[in-house]
Design a protein around this motif. Structure first.
Motif, PDB file in Angstrom:
ATOM      1  N   TYR A  14       2.452  -3.504   4.745  1.00 41.92           N
ATOM      2  CA  TYR A  14       2.472  -2.054   4.558  1.00 41.92           C
ATOM      3  C   TYR A  14       2.370  -1.645   3.095  1.00 41.92           C
ATOM      4  O   TYR A  14       2.957  -0.663   2.675  1.00 41.92           O
ATOM      5  CB  TYR A  14       3.725  -1.441   5.205  1.00 41.92           C
ATOM      6  N   TYR A  15       1.618  -2.405   2.323  1.00 42.59           N
ATOM      7  CA  TYR A  15       1.384  -2.058   0.929  1.00 42.59           C
ATOM      8  C   TYR A  15      -0.084  -2.340   0.622  1.00 42.59           C
ATOM      9  O   TYR A  15      -0.431  -3.368   0.045  1.00 42.59           O
ATOM     10  CB  TYR A  15       2.306  -2.871   0.008  1.00 42.59           C
ATOM     11  N   PRO A  16      -0.980  -1.444   1.055  1.00 41.28           N
ATOM     12  CA  PRO A  16      -2.412  -1.702   0.918  1.00 41.28           C
ATOM     13  C   PRO A  16      -2.892  -1.767  -0.525  1.00 41.28           C
ATOM     14  O   PRO A  16      -3.980  -2.244  -0.785  1.00 41.28           O
ATOM     15  CB  PRO A  16      -3.059  -0.534   1.653  1.00 41.28           C
ATOM     16  N   ALA A  17      -2.080  -1.329  -1.472  1.00 43.36           N
ATOM     17  CA  ALA A  17      -2.507  -1.370  -2.868  1.00 43.36           C
ATOM     18  C   ALA A  17      -2.694  -2.794  -3.373  1.00 43.36           C
ATOM     19  O   ALA A  17      -3.413  -3.018  -4.339  1.00 43.36           O
ATOM     20  CB  ALA A  17      -1.490  -0.640  -3.748  1.00 43.36           C
ATOM     21  N   THR A  18      -2.075  -3.779  -2.734  1.00 41.00           N
ATOM     22  CA  THR A  18      -2.258  -5.159  -3.175  1.00 41.00           C
ATOM     23  C   THR A  18      -3.654  -5.656  -2.859  1.00 41.00           C
ATOM     24  O   THR A  18      -4.126  -6.598  -3.469  1.00 41.00           O
ATOM     25  CB  THR A  18      -1.239  -6.093  -2.510  1.00 41.00           C
ATOM     26  N   ASN A  19      -4.301  -5.052  -1.890  1.00 34.65           N
ATOM     27  CA  ASN A  19      -5.683  -5.389  -1.564  1.00 34.65           C
ATOM     28  C   ASN A  19      -6.543  -4.179  -1.887  1.00 34.65           C
ATOM     29  O   ASN A  19      -7.352  -3.733  -1.085  1.00 34.65           O
ATOM     30  CB  ASN A  19      -5.793  -5.777  -0.085  1.00 34.65           C
ATOM     31  N   PHE A 110      10.964   0.064   8.457  1.00 35.19           N
ATOM     32  CA  PHE A 110      11.286   0.275   9.860  1.00 35.19           C
ATOM     33  C   PHE A 110      12.707   0.744  10.119  1.00 35.19           C
ATOM     34  O   PHE A 110      12.968   1.388  11.119  1.00 35.19           O
ATOM     35  CB  PHE A 110      11.045  -1.018  10.662  1.00 35.19           C
ATOM     36  N   GLY A 111      13.636   0.406   9.284  1.00 28.56           N
ATOM     37  CA  GLY A 111      15.035   0.708   9.538  1.00 28.56           C
ATOM     38  C   GLY A 111      15.391   2.148   9.214  1.00 28.56           C
ATOM     39  O   GLY A 111      14.584   2.916   8.671  1.00 28.56           O
ATOM     40  N   ALA A 143       6.104  -5.639  -6.331  1.00 31.68           N
ATOM     41  CA  ALA A 143       6.989  -4.985  -7.299  1.00 31.68           C
ATOM     42  C   ALA A 143       7.034  -3.473  -7.090  1.00 31.68           C
ATOM     43  O   ALA A 143       8.023  -2.833  -7.428  1.00 31.68           O
ATOM     44  CB  ALA A 143       6.543  -5.305  -8.725  1.00 31.68           C
ATOM     45  N   GLY A 144       5.996  -2.903  -6.507  1.00 31.54           N
ATOM     46  CA  GLY A 144       5.994  -1.475  -6.209  1.00 31.54           C
ATOM     47  C   GLY A 144       6.917  -1.113  -5.067  1.00 31.54           C
ATOM     48  O   GLY A 144       7.185   0.066  -4.833  1.00 31.54           O
ATOM     49  N   GLN A 145       7.402  -2.104  -4.319  1.00 26.22           N
ATOM     50  CA  GLN A 145       8.319  -1.875  -3.211  1.00 26.22           C
ATOM     51  C   GLN A 145       9.750  -2.265  -3.569  1.00 26.22           C
ATOM     52  O   GLN A 145      10.597  -2.362  -2.705  1.00 26.22           O
ATOM     53  CB  GLN A 145       7.875  -2.700  -1.995  1.00 26.22           C
TER      54      GLN A 145
END
Length: 185
Positions: A14-19, A110-111, A143-145
């Motif tokens: 759930y972090y599309p910025a890595t791709n 999710f939590g 690191a953005g998360q």
């Protein structure tokens, strides 16, 4: 894959910025394909791919066609501006760095809580970390998360509590204690 010297890296969920490059290409192609009007799909797609492959990319500082063919393919644009060079510098987004065994807050998708406390156990790459959560689960996050855990110890209440002020009304001192106020009236 290891025999060929290829290392398979997985991105954080759930972090599309890595791709980012692939995500940007998909977004650009969708925008272009939505704008197709009376031309055929094959012709429009061929024009889009030719244009995309002929433009310098910010990640490689070269056009994909140059990397593949070792030359720039001829287009109408070359006739108009034969020596066009972009001097614009794109700034890269920087992320905070974390130390191993540092307490951190980790994004939970999710939590009920958006951020969960954990401890950085390993640095996996330039921006990836392995985190051990308080409930003993292990997550991999970009690191953005991750946020620095700025939980500070509770200060001494005696030092930081304000002293009560007495209020004056009509040159008469009124104490703030409710029992004293109700008995004097």
């Amino acid at each position: 894959m290891c025999v060929c010297g290829i290392q398979h890296l997985k991105s954080a969920p759930y972090y599309p910025a890595t791709n980012g490059l692939a995500e940007r290409f998909v977004q650009t192609s969708k925008i272009y394909l939505r704008s197709i009007n009376n031309e055929g799909l094959n012709k429009s797609l061929a024009n889009f791919l030719f244009t995309y492959r002929s433009v310098q990319q910010s990640s490689t500082k070269e056009a994909p066609a140059v990397l593949f063919l070792k030359r720039m393919p001829k287009s109408r644009w070359n006739l108009l501006r034969p020596k066009f060079e972009s001097k614009a510098k794109l700034g890269k987004k920087t992320f905070p760095e974390f130390e191993v065994s540092e307490d951190a807050l980790v994004r939970d998708h999710f939590g009920p809580n958006r951020w969960i406390e954990g401890e950085i156990t390993e640095k996996l790459g330039k921006c990836f970390y392995r985190i051990l959560l308080r409930d003993k689960r292990v997550w991999r996050r970009h690191a953005g998360q991750i946020r620095k855990n700025s939980t500070l110890p509770c200060p001494d209440p005696e030092v930081f509590l304000p002293t009560p002020l007495n209020v004056q009304r009509n040159n008469e001192e009124i104490p703030l204690d409710k029992t004293a106020t109700s008995s004097s009236r």
